[in-house]
Write a protein that holds these residues in place. Structure first.
Motif, PDB file in Angstrom:
ATOM      1  N   ALA A  93      60.316  -8.426 -52.971  1.00 36.69           N
ATOM      2  CA  ALA A  93      61.894  -8.790 -52.636  1.00 36.69           C
ATOM      3  C   ALA A  93      62.052  -8.787 -51.258  1.00 36.69           C
ATOM      4  CB  ALA A  93      62.695  -7.767 -53.232  1.00 36.69           C
ATOM      5  N   LEU A  94      61.278  -8.129 -50.303  1.00 37.86           N
ATOM      6  CA  LEU A  94      61.537  -8.150 -48.873  1.00 37.86           C
ATOM      7  C   LEU A  94      60.171  -8.385 -48.009  1.00 37.86           C
ATOM      8  CD1 LEU A  94      63.501  -4.617 -48.513  1.00 37.86           C
ATOM      9  CD2 LEU A  94      64.405  -7.082 -48.487  1.00 37.86           C
ATOM     10  N   SER A  95      59.255  -9.070 -48.905  1.00 39.85           N
ATOM     11  CA  SER A  95      57.793  -9.275 -48.188  1.00 39.85           C
ATOM     12  C   SER A  95      57.368 -10.599 -48.892  1.00 39.85           C
ATOM     13  CB  SER A  95      56.894  -8.133 -48.411  1.00 39.85           C
ATOM     14  OG  SER A  95      56.510  -7.944 -49.710  1.00 39.85           O
ATOM     15  N   ALA A  96      56.466 -11.258 -47.966  1.00 46.94           N
ATOM     16  CA  ALA A  96      55.884 -12.433 -48.290  1.00 46.94           C
ATOM     17  C   ALA A  96      54.598 -12.137 -48.834  1.00 46.94           C
ATOM     18  CB  ALA A  96      55.934 -13.530 -47.139  1.00 46.94           C
ATOM     19  N   THR A  97      53.841 -13.013 -49.512  1.00 52.38           N
ATOM     20  CA  THR A  97      52.259 -12.722 -49.973  1.00 52.38           C
ATOM     21  C   THR A  97      51.173 -12.966 -48.770  1.00 52.38           C
ATOM     22  OG1 THR A  97      50.712 -13.183 -51.631  1.00 52.38           O
ATOM     23  CG2 THR A  97      51.954 -15.198 -50.694  1.00 52.38           C
ATOM     24  N   GLY A  98      50.102 -12.918 -48.891  1.00 49.47           N
ATOM     25  CA  GLY A  98      49.234 -13.254 -47.925  1.00 49.47           C
ATOM     26  C   GLY A  98      48.077 -12.853 -48.554  1.00 49.47           C
ATOM     27  N   LEU A  99      46.844 -13.180 -47.955  1.00 49.86           N
ATOM     28  CA  LEU A  99      45.377 -12.750 -48.535  1.00 49.86           C
ATOM     29  C   LEU A  99      44.821 -11.666 -47.417  1.00 49.86           C
ATOM     30  CD1 LEU A  99      42.556 -13.628 -49.401  1.00 49.86           C
ATOM     31  CD2 LEU A  99      42.065 -14.714 -47.431  1.00 49.86           C
ATOM     32  N   VAL A 100      44.348 -10.563 -48.194  1.00 47.65           N
ATOM     33  CA  VAL A 100      43.813  -9.543 -47.389  1.00 47.65           C
ATOM     34  C   VAL A 100      42.410  -9.319 -47.883  1.00 47.65           C
ATOM     35  CG1 VAL A 100      43.897  -6.993 -46.993  1.00 47.65           C
ATOM     36  CG2 VAL A 100      45.894  -8.171 -47.421  1.00 47.65           C
ATOM     37  N   VAL A 101      41.440  -9.450 -46.803  1.00 45.65           N
ATOM     38  CA  VAL A 101      39.886  -9.305 -47.022  1.00 45.65           C
ATOM     39  C   VAL A 101      39.476  -7.912 -46.553  1.00 45.65           C
ATOM     40  CG1 VAL A 101      37.735 -10.493 -46.409  1.00 45.65           C
ATOM     41  CG2 VAL A 101      39.653 -11.818 -46.463  1.00 45.65           C
ATOM     42  N   MET A 102      38.893  -7.166 -47.544  1.00 43.99           N
ATOM     43  CA  MET A 102      38.438  -5.975 -47.189  1.00 43.99           C
ATOM     44  C   MET A 102      36.912  -5.617 -47.635  1.00 43.99           C
ATOM     45  SD  MET A 102      41.528  -3.893 -49.591  1.00 43.99           S
ATOM     46  CE  MET A 102      41.637  -5.406 -50.839  1.00 43.99           C
ATOM     47  N   ASP A 103      36.327  -4.594 -46.884  1.00 43.43           N
ATOM     48  CA  ASP A 103      34.965  -4.388 -47.358  1.00 43.43           C
ATOM     49  C   ASP A 103      34.794  -3.514 -48.702  1.00 43.43           C
ATOM     50  OD1 ASP A 103      35.804  -1.686 -46.576  1.00 43.43           O
ATOM     51  OD2 ASP A 103      34.970  -1.656 -44.671  1.00 43.43           O
ATOM     52  N   ASP A 104      33.654  -2.960 -48.875  1.00 44.48           N
ATOM     53  CA  ASP A 104      33.544  -2.168 -49.998  1.00 44.48           C
ATOM     54  C   ASP A 104      34.181  -1.102 -50.314  1.00 44.48           C
ATOM     55  OD1 ASP A 104      31.920  -1.101 -48.442  1.00 44.48           O
ATOM     56  OD2 ASP A 104      30.171  -2.131 -49.434  1.00 44.48           O
ATOM     57  N   ARG A 105      34.665  -0.565 -49.084  1.00 43.57           N
ATOM     58  CA  ARG A 105      35.309   0.693 -49.191  1.00 43.57           C
ATOM     59  C   ARG A 105      36.984   0.432 -49.020  1.00 43.57           C
ATOM     60  NH1 ARG A 105      32.655   5.405 -47.650  1.00 43.57           N
ATOM     61  NH2 ARG A 105      34.268   5.919 -46.271  1.00 43.57           N
ATOM     62  N   LEU A 106      37.361  -0.775 -49.237  1.00 48.98           N
ATOM     63  CA  LEU A 106      38.779  -1.189 -49.314  1.00 48.98           C
ATOM     64  C   LEU A 106      39.400  -1.123 -47.943  1.00 48.98           C
ATOM     65  CD1 LEU A 106      40.359  -0.416 -52.606  1.00 48.98           C
ATOM     66  CD2 LEU A 106      38.696  -2.379 -52.070  1.00 48.98           C
ATOM     67  N   ARG A 107      38.694  -1.270 -46.660  1.00 46.89           N
ATOM     68  CA  ARG A 107      39.273  -1.124 -45.496  1.00 46.89           C
ATOM     69  C   ARG A 107      39.317  -2.645 -44.988  1.00 46.89           C
ATOM     70  NH1 ARG A 107      34.388   2.618 -43.065  1.00 46.89           N
ATOM     71  NH2 ARG A 107      33.276   0.755 -44.006  1.00 46.89           N
ATOM     72  N   THR A 108      40.684  -2.869 -44.520  1.00 48.29           N
ATOM     73  CA  THR A 108      40.984  -4.215 -44.121  1.00 48.29           C
ATOM     74  C   THR A 108      40.220  -4.928 -42.973  1.00 48.29           C
ATOM     75  OG1 THR A 108      43.248  -3.876 -45.179  1.00 48.29           O
ATOM     76  CG2 THR A 108      43.014  -5.620 -43.232  1.00 48.29           C
ATOM     77  N   ARG A 109      39.469  -5.821 -43.143  1.00 52.25           N
ATOM     78  CA  ARG A 109      38.991  -6.789 -42.269  1.00 52.25           C
ATOM     79  C   ARG A 109      39.586  -7.941 -41.508  1.00 52.25           C
ATOM     80  NH1 ARG A 109      33.746  -8.563 -45.740  1.00 52.25           N
ATOM     81  NH2 ARG A 109      33.542  -9.725 -43.804  1.00 52.25           N
ATOM     82  N   ARG A 110      40.600  -8.473 -42.488  1.00 50.54           N
ATOM     83  CA  ARG A 110      41.144  -9.665 -42.070  1.00 50.54           C
ATOM     84  C   ARG A 110      42.501  -9.834 -42.883  1.00 50.54           C
ATOM     85  NH1 ARG A 110      40.003 -14.724 -39.319  1.00 50.54           N
ATOM     86  NH2 ARG A 110      42.054 -15.691 -39.201  1.00 50.54           N
TER      87      ARG A 110
END
Length: 336
Positions: A93-110
Motif C-alpha cells: 500500500a505504501l511501497s512499490a515493487t522492485g527486484l532484489v538480487v541476493m546471495d545464497d545467504r540472502l544478503r542483498t547484492r543489488r
C-alpha cells in the motif's frame, strides 16, 4: 562463481515458527481463517525453492509435500541458480515493487526499482543473468489491452536492460518494427547470452530467440507463451492458447527445437504459468486453487504419465540440485 547455491539446511526454524504464529494472530484479529499451517523442519538435499504464503521457503525434493523451511523474505516471484537468488518484492500500500538480487545467504547484492505488478522471473543457470516480467497495464494474458515490460540485469557488469522493446526485431526473416510490440517470459540458454521469450505483435504471440549482447531477437514460432528451456537446451516447455484463443485457456506443451515437433503434456487443466524443468524429464508449474492460493504440480515432459501434486500451498518453484548451501534470512544472520 560458486556452484548452485542454497546449500545445507536453513537456519530459521525458530523464526519461521514465530512468523507463522504472528500471522495466525493477525488473521484472528481480522476475523479471517489463517492459511493452513506449514510444518517447519530441516530440509534434506537436493531441494526445491518455493513461495509459501508469499515467503521464500525450501522443501526436500525427496519429500516435497513434507516439512519445509520458511524464511521471513517476502516475494511475489522467486528464482535461484548458482548462488544467485532473485526476488520480485510484493507491491504494498505504501511501497512499490522492485527486484532484489541476493546471495545464497540472502544478503542483498543489488536492487532494481521496477514499475508494475510482478509476473515472471528467471535466473540463468550460471547465476549471472536475471530476467523479469512486469504487468504495467492489466493483470491477465487472457484479456485484451494488457501491457508488459520485460527486462534483464547482468550481475557481473551491473548493466540493466529496462525493456526488450529496445532490441532490434527480425520477424519471419525481415527487420520489423511495431508500436504494439510486447515481451514477456524470458528463459536463458546455458551460455547466459542467448535467451528465449514471448513477443506479442499484430495479434500473434511468437516464440523469439534473442542475443543479450547484440540486443536482437528473431521469431521462431507462433502461439508460444512463457517458454522454459530444458537443461540440455534442446526443448522448450511452454503454454499455448487453446485454438489460438487465450480466453479458452492454455495447454502445457513441449517443443523440440531441432525437429519442431510439439508434444502436448498430460496436464489438461489450463496452466497460466512459466513452467520450470526439475530435470530433463519433468516440468513443474503452479495452479491456483478455488480459494486463490496456489499448489505446485509436476508432469512428465514426454507427454506420458499424469500430473502429480508436488508442493501443496506453494508456487514459484525452482530446483536446487546437489548439496544445498546454507540459506539464512536477514533476521537469522542478525542472531549470529
Amino acid at each position: 562463481m560458486r556452484t548452485l547455491g542454497l546449500r545445507g539446511r536453513l537456519l530459521v526454524t525458530a523464526l519461521a515458527a514465530v512468523l507463522l504464529a504472528a500471522s495466525a494472530t493477525g488473521y484472528a484479529l481480522l476475523g479471517e481463517d489463517p492459511p493452513a499451517p506449514v510444518r517447519s523442519a530441516p530440509v534434506a538435499d537436493p531441494a526445491l525453492m518455493v513461495l509459501t504464503n508469499g515467503r521464500l521457503s525450501t522443501v526436500s525434493a525427496a519429500d516435497p509435500g513434507g516439512p519445509r523451511q520458511v524464511t521471513d523474505t517476502a516475494c511475489d516471484r522467486v528464482f535461484a541458480a548458482a548462488g544467485t537468488v532473485a526476488c520480485l518484492r510484493p507491491v504494498g500500500a505504501l511501497s512499490a515493487t522492485g527486484l532484489v538480487v541476493m546471495d545464497d545467504r540472502l544478503r542483498t547484492r543489488r536492487t532494481v526499482p521496477l514499475t508494475g505488478f510482478p509476473n515472471r522471473l528467471r535466473v540463468s543457470a550460471g547465476g549471472r543473468m536475471v530476467a523479469w516480467t512486469m504487468f504495467v497495464d492489466g493483470h491477465s494474458y487472457a484479456t485484451t489491452g494488457f501491457s508488459t515490460r520485460a527486462g534483464m540485469l547482468d550481475t557481473r557488469t551491473g548493466e540493466v536492460v529496462d525493456t526488450l522493446e529496445d532490441f532490434a526485431v527480425v520477424r519471419d526473416g525481415r527487420p520489423y518494427r511495431g508500436a504494439d510490440v510486447n515481451f514477456w517470459g524470458i528463459t536463458f540458454a546455458a551460455d547466459e547470452r542467448r535467451f528465449y521469450a514471448t513477443m506479442s505483435t499484430g495479434g500473434h504471440r511468437y516464440l523469439v530467440e534473442g542475443d543479450a549482447g547484440a540486443r536482437t531477437v528473431r521469431t521462431v514460432r507462433d502461439n508460444v507463451e512463457c517458454p522454459s528451456l530444458s537443461p540440455d537446451g534442446t526443448r522448450i516447455a511452454y503454454k499455448s492458447a487453446v485454438d489460438g484463443d487465450p480466453a479458452k485457456g492454455w495447454r502445457l506443451s513441449v517443443l523440440d527445437l531441432a525437429s519442431g515437433r510439439v508434444t502436448p503434456l498430460a496436464e489438461r487443466r489450463s496452466v497460466d504459468d512459466q513452467a520450470v524443468w526439475l530435470d530433463e524429464r519433468t516440468v513443474a508449474y503452479a495452479l491456483q486453487t478455488p480459494d486463490g492460493t496456489n499448489d505446485t504440480w509436476s508432469v512428465p515432459a514426454d507427454g506420458g504419465g499424469a500430473p502429480r501434486l508436488l508442493v501443496p500451498g506453494a508456487n514459484s518453484p525452482a530446483p536446487l540440485p546437489g548439496t544445498p548451501q546454507a540459506v539464512r534470512s536477514a533476521a537469522a544472520l542478525e542472531l549470529e
